[in-house]
Write a protein that holds these residues in place. Structure first.
Motif, PDB file in Angstrom:
ATOM      1  N   TRP A   1       0.837  -1.173   0.000  1.00 29.99           N
ATOM      2  CA  TRP A   1       0.000   0.000   0.000  1.00 29.99           C
ATOM      3  C   TRP A   1       0.878   1.230   0.000  1.00 29.99           C
ATOM      4  CZ3 TRP A   1      -4.877  -0.108   3.434  1.00 29.99           C
ATOM      5  CH2 TRP A   1      -5.610  -1.259   3.199  1.00 29.99           C
ATOM      6  N   ALA A   2       0.490   2.192  -0.789  1.00 29.98           N
ATOM      7  CA  ALA A   2       1.205   3.471  -0.799  1.00 29.98           C
ATOM      8  C   ALA A   2       0.228   4.574  -1.189  1.00 29.98           C
ATOM      9  CB  ALA A   2       2.368   3.431  -1.779  1.00 29.98           C
ATOM     10  N   ALA A   3       0.165   5.574  -0.365  1.00 28.94           N
ATOM     11  CA  ALA A   3      -0.710   6.708  -0.640  1.00 28.94           C
ATOM     12  C   ALA A   3       0.063   7.767  -1.417  1.00 28.94           C
ATOM     13  CB  ALA A   3      -1.215   7.310   0.669  1.00 28.94           C
ATOM     14  N   VAL A   4      -0.622   8.447  -2.306  1.00 25.90           N
ATOM     15  CA  VAL A   4      -0.020   9.586  -2.998  1.00 25.90           C
ATOM     16  C   VAL A   4       0.058  10.750  -2.025  1.00 25.90           C
ATOM     17  CG1 VAL A   4      -0.254  11.203  -4.922  1.00 25.90           C
ATOM     18  CG2 VAL A   4      -0.833   8.790  -5.235  1.00 25.90           C
ATOM     19  N   GLY A   5      -1.028  11.024  -1.343  1.00 25.89           N
ATOM     20  CA  GLY A   5      -1.010  11.975  -0.244  1.00 25.89           C
ATOM     21  C   GLY A   5      -1.311  13.417  -0.568  1.00 25.89           C
ATOM     22  N   ASN A   6      -0.643  13.947  -1.598  1.00 32.74           N
ATOM     23  CA  ASN A   6      -0.850  15.365  -1.921  1.00 32.74           C
ATOM     24  C   ASN A   6      -0.425  15.650  -3.357  1.00 32.74           C
ATOM     25  OD1 ASN A   6       2.052  16.011  -1.953  1.00 32.74           O
ATOM     26  ND2 ASN A   6       1.944  15.734   0.260  1.00 32.74           N
ATOM     27  N   ALA A   7      -0.732  16.858  -3.820  1.00 29.37           N
ATOM     28  CA  ALA A   7      -0.456  17.242  -5.208  1.00 29.37           C
ATOM     29  C   ALA A   7       1.041  17.256  -5.510  1.00 29.37           C
ATOM     30  CB  ALA A   7      -1.069  18.601  -5.514  1.00 29.37           C
ATOM     31  N   GLU A   8       1.848  17.668  -4.561  1.00 29.67           N
ATOM     32  CA  GLU A   8       3.300  17.703  -4.774  1.00 29.67           C
ATOM     33  C   GLU A   8       3.842  16.296  -5.043  1.00 29.67           C
ATOM     34  OE1 GLU A   8       7.242  18.678  -2.133  1.00 29.67           O
ATOM     35  OE2 GLU A   8       5.513  20.008  -1.888  1.00 29.67           O
ATOM     36  N   ASN A   9       3.406  15.328  -4.259  1.00 27.39           N
ATOM     37  CA  ASN A   9       3.813  13.938  -4.487  1.00 27.39           C
ATOM     38  C   ASN A   9       3.298  13.433  -5.828  1.00 27.39           C
ATOM     39  OD1 ASN A   9       4.988  13.918  -1.949  1.00 27.39           O
ATOM     40  ND2 ASN A   9       3.325  12.789  -0.978  1.00 27.39           N
ATOM     41  N   ALA A  10       2.069  13.789  -6.164  1.00 23.27           N
ATOM     42  CA  ALA A  10       1.483  13.360  -7.437  1.00 23.27           C
ATOM     43  C   ALA A  10       2.319  13.854  -8.612  1.00 23.27           C
ATOM     44  CB  ALA A  10       0.044  13.859  -7.552  1.00 23.27           C
ATOM     45  N   LYS A  11       2.759  15.101  -8.544  1.00 26.75           N
ATOM     46  CA  LYS A  11       3.574  15.661  -9.625  1.00 26.75           C
ATOM     47  C   LYS A  11       4.924  14.960  -9.724  1.00 26.75           C
ATOM     48  CE  LYS A  11       1.280  20.119  -9.475  1.00 26.75           C
ATOM     49  NZ  LYS A  11       1.359  21.545  -9.168  1.00 26.75           N
ATOM     50  N   ALA A  12       5.522  14.647  -8.582  1.00 21.63           N
ATOM     51  CA  ALA A  12       6.805  13.940  -8.586  1.00 21.63           C
ATOM     52  C   ALA A  12       6.650  12.528  -9.156  1.00 21.63           C
ATOM     53  CB  ALA A  12       7.379  13.889  -7.172  1.00 21.63           C
ATOM     54  N   ILE A  13       5.580  11.842  -8.774  1.00 22.60           N
ATOM     55  CA  ILE A  13       5.321  10.499  -9.299  1.00 22.60           C
ATOM     56  C   ILE A  13       5.097  10.560 -10.809  1.00 22.60           C
ATOM     57  CG2 ILE A  13       3.681   8.578  -9.284  1.00 22.60           C
ATOM     58  CD1 ILE A  13       3.224   9.281  -6.258  1.00 22.60           C
ATOM     59  N   ALA A  14       4.342  11.545 -11.261  1.00 23.10           N
ATOM     60  CA  ALA A  14       4.063  11.682 -12.696  1.00 23.10           C
ATOM     61  C   ALA A  14       5.349  11.898 -13.486  1.00 23.10           C
ATOM     62  CB  ALA A  14       3.088  12.827 -12.937  1.00 23.10           C
ATOM     63  N   LYS A  15       6.261  12.690 -12.954  1.00 22.81           N
ATOM     64  CA  LYS A  15       7.553  12.901 -13.640  1.00 22.81           C
ATOM     65  C   LYS A  15       8.312  11.580 -13.740  1.00 22.81           C
ATOM     66  CE  LYS A  15       8.425  17.666 -13.631  1.00 22.81           C
ATOM     67  NZ  LYS A  15       8.075  17.865 -15.019  1.00 22.81           N
ATOM     68  N   GLN A  16       8.295  10.800 -12.664  1.00 23.06           N
ATOM     69  CA  GLN A  16       8.974   9.502 -12.673  1.00 23.06           C
ATOM     70  C   GLN A  16       8.316   8.559 -13.673  1.00 23.06           C
ATOM     71  OE1 GLN A  16      11.790   8.773 -11.051  1.00 23.06           O
ATOM     72  NE2 GLN A  16      11.820   6.793 -12.044  1.00 23.06           N
ATOM     73  N   VAL A  17       6.996   8.556 -13.734  1.00 28.43           N
ATOM     74  CA  VAL A  17       6.269   7.723 -14.700  1.00 28.43           C
ATOM     75  C   VAL A  17       6.662   8.110 -16.119  1.00 28.43           C
ATOM     76  CG1 VAL A  17       3.982   7.271 -15.677  1.00 28.43           C
ATOM     77  CG2 VAL A  17       4.322   7.166 -13.202  1.00 28.43           C
ATOM     78  N   GLY A  18       6.686   9.412 -16.411  1.00 29.96           N
ATOM     79  CA  GLY A  18       7.084   9.868 -17.738  1.00 29.96           C
ATOM     80  C   GLY A  18       8.488   9.406 -18.099  1.00 29.96           C
ATOM     81  N   SER A  19       9.388   9.518 -17.145  1.00 26.45           N
ATOM     82  CA  SER A  19      10.770   9.090 -17.371  1.00 26.45           C
ATOM     83  C   SER A  19      10.851   7.586 -17.626  1.00 26.45           C
ATOM     84  CB  SER A  19      11.620   9.469 -16.156  1.00 26.45           C
ATOM     85  OG  SER A  19      12.931   9.040 -16.307  1.00 26.45           O
ATOM     86  N   MET A  20      10.091   6.813 -16.871  1.00 23.55           N
ATOM     87  CA  MET A  20      10.108   5.357 -17.062  1.00 23.55           C
ATOM     88  C   MET A  20       9.547   4.960 -18.417  1.00 23.55           C
ATOM     89  SD  MET A  20       9.237   3.759 -13.269  1.00 23.55           S
ATOM     90  CE  MET A  20       7.528   4.207 -13.383  1.00 23.55           C
ATOM     91  N   VAL A  21       8.444   5.583 -18.812  1.00 19.22           N
ATOM     92  CA  VAL A  21       7.847   5.267 -20.111  1.00 19.22           C
ATOM     93  C   VAL A  21       8.810   5.639 -21.234  1.00 19.22           C
ATOM     94  CG1 VAL A  21       5.988   5.906 -21.716  1.00 19.22           C
ATOM     95  CG2 VAL A  21       5.455   5.345 -19.341  1.00 19.22           C
ATOM     96  N   LEU A  22       9.430   6.796 -21.108  1.00 19.52           N
ATOM     97  CA  LEU A  22      10.363   7.243 -22.143  1.00 19.52           C
ATOM     98  C   LEU A  22      11.592   6.345 -22.227  1.00 19.52           C
ATOM     99  CD1 LEU A  22      10.999   9.348 -24.291  1.00 19.52           C
ATOM    100  CD2 LEU A  22      11.975  10.787 -22.493  1.00 19.52           C
ATOM    101  N   SER A  23      12.103   5.905 -21.112  1.00 19.50           N
ATOM    102  CA  SER A  23      13.325   5.103 -21.142  1.00 19.50           C
ATOM    103  C   SER A  23      13.084   3.646 -21.492  1.00 19.50           C
ATOM    104  CB  SER A  23      14.067   5.207 -19.809  1.00 19.50           C
ATOM    105  OG  SER A  23      13.313   4.634 -18.778  1.00 19.50           O
ATOM    106  N   THR A  24      11.842   3.179 -21.366  1.00 20.30           N
ATOM    107  CA  THR A  24      11.549   1.779 -21.680  1.00 20.30           C
ATOM    108  C   THR A  24      10.736   1.604 -22.953  1.00 20.30           C
ATOM    109  OG1 THR A  24       9.522   1.791 -20.354  1.00 20.30           O
ATOM    110  CG2 THR A  24      11.571   1.126 -19.239  1.00 20.30           C
ATOM    111  N   PHE A  25      10.282   2.716 -23.537  1.00 18.17           N
ATOM    112  CA  PHE A  25       9.463   2.688 -24.749  1.00 18.17           C
ATOM    113  C   PHE A  25       8.185   1.877 -24.555  1.00 18.17           C
ATOM    114  CE2 PHE A  25      13.830   3.412 -26.023  1.00 18.17           C
ATOM    115  CZ  PHE A  25      13.700   4.614 -26.686  1.00 18.17           C
ATOM    116  N   SER A  26       7.662   1.910 -23.344  1.00 13.64           N
ATOM    117  CA  SER A  26       6.396   1.220 -23.100  1.00 13.64           C
ATOM    118  C   SER A  26       5.259   2.021 -23.717  1.00 13.64           C
ATOM    119  CB  SER A  26       6.169   1.025 -21.600  1.00 13.64           C
ATOM    120  OG  SER A  26       6.100   2.266 -20.943  1.00 13.64           O
TER     121      SER A  26
END
Length: 112
Positions: free
Chosen positions: A1-26
């Motif tokens: 279980w992991a909570a996002v918690g707030n907008a700041e965390n959401a933005k940081a997670i989204a940046k990481q997701v973008g980076s992962m998609v870009l680096s793996t070509f998913s």
């Protein structure tokens, strides 16, 4: 279980997701948020954080990923070619990882 918690965390997670998609070509990601209700009861803002996360991921896909997709594919193809070409001939005969991924990058570049 992991909570996002707030907008700041959401933005940081989204940046990481973008980076992962870009680096793996998913071609996307799978988000499993079975515990939104429980986390919202604990933190009180999980629904808002989740909405921010989804919107920020969409923004990352439309900007960072889209803008960097072709260059990342070209960079990967260049790396695979350079590494493959540096192999000894006897190593190349079984180096399917490189040839398969070189073809994959070539296909990506041919279909922007």
């Amino acid at each position: 279980w992991a909570a996002v918690g707030n907008a700041e965390n959401a933005k940081a997670i989204a940046k990481q997701v973008g980076s992962m998609v870009l680096s793996t070509f998913s071609d996307g990601i799978d988000l499993d948020f079975e515990h939104l209700f429980e986390f919202n009861q604990i933190h009180g803002a999980e629904y808002d954080a989740f909405a921010t996360l989804i919107n920020e991921i969409r923004t990352e896909f439309d900007t960072t990923v889209t803008d960097g997709w072709m260059q990342s594919a070209q960079d990967a193809l260049d790396w695979y070619n350079c590494t493959y070409n540096a192999l000894e001939d006897w190593e190349k005969s079984g180096a399917y990882f490189y040839t398969t991924n070189m073809q994959y990058m070539t296909d990506i570049l041919a279909n922007p």
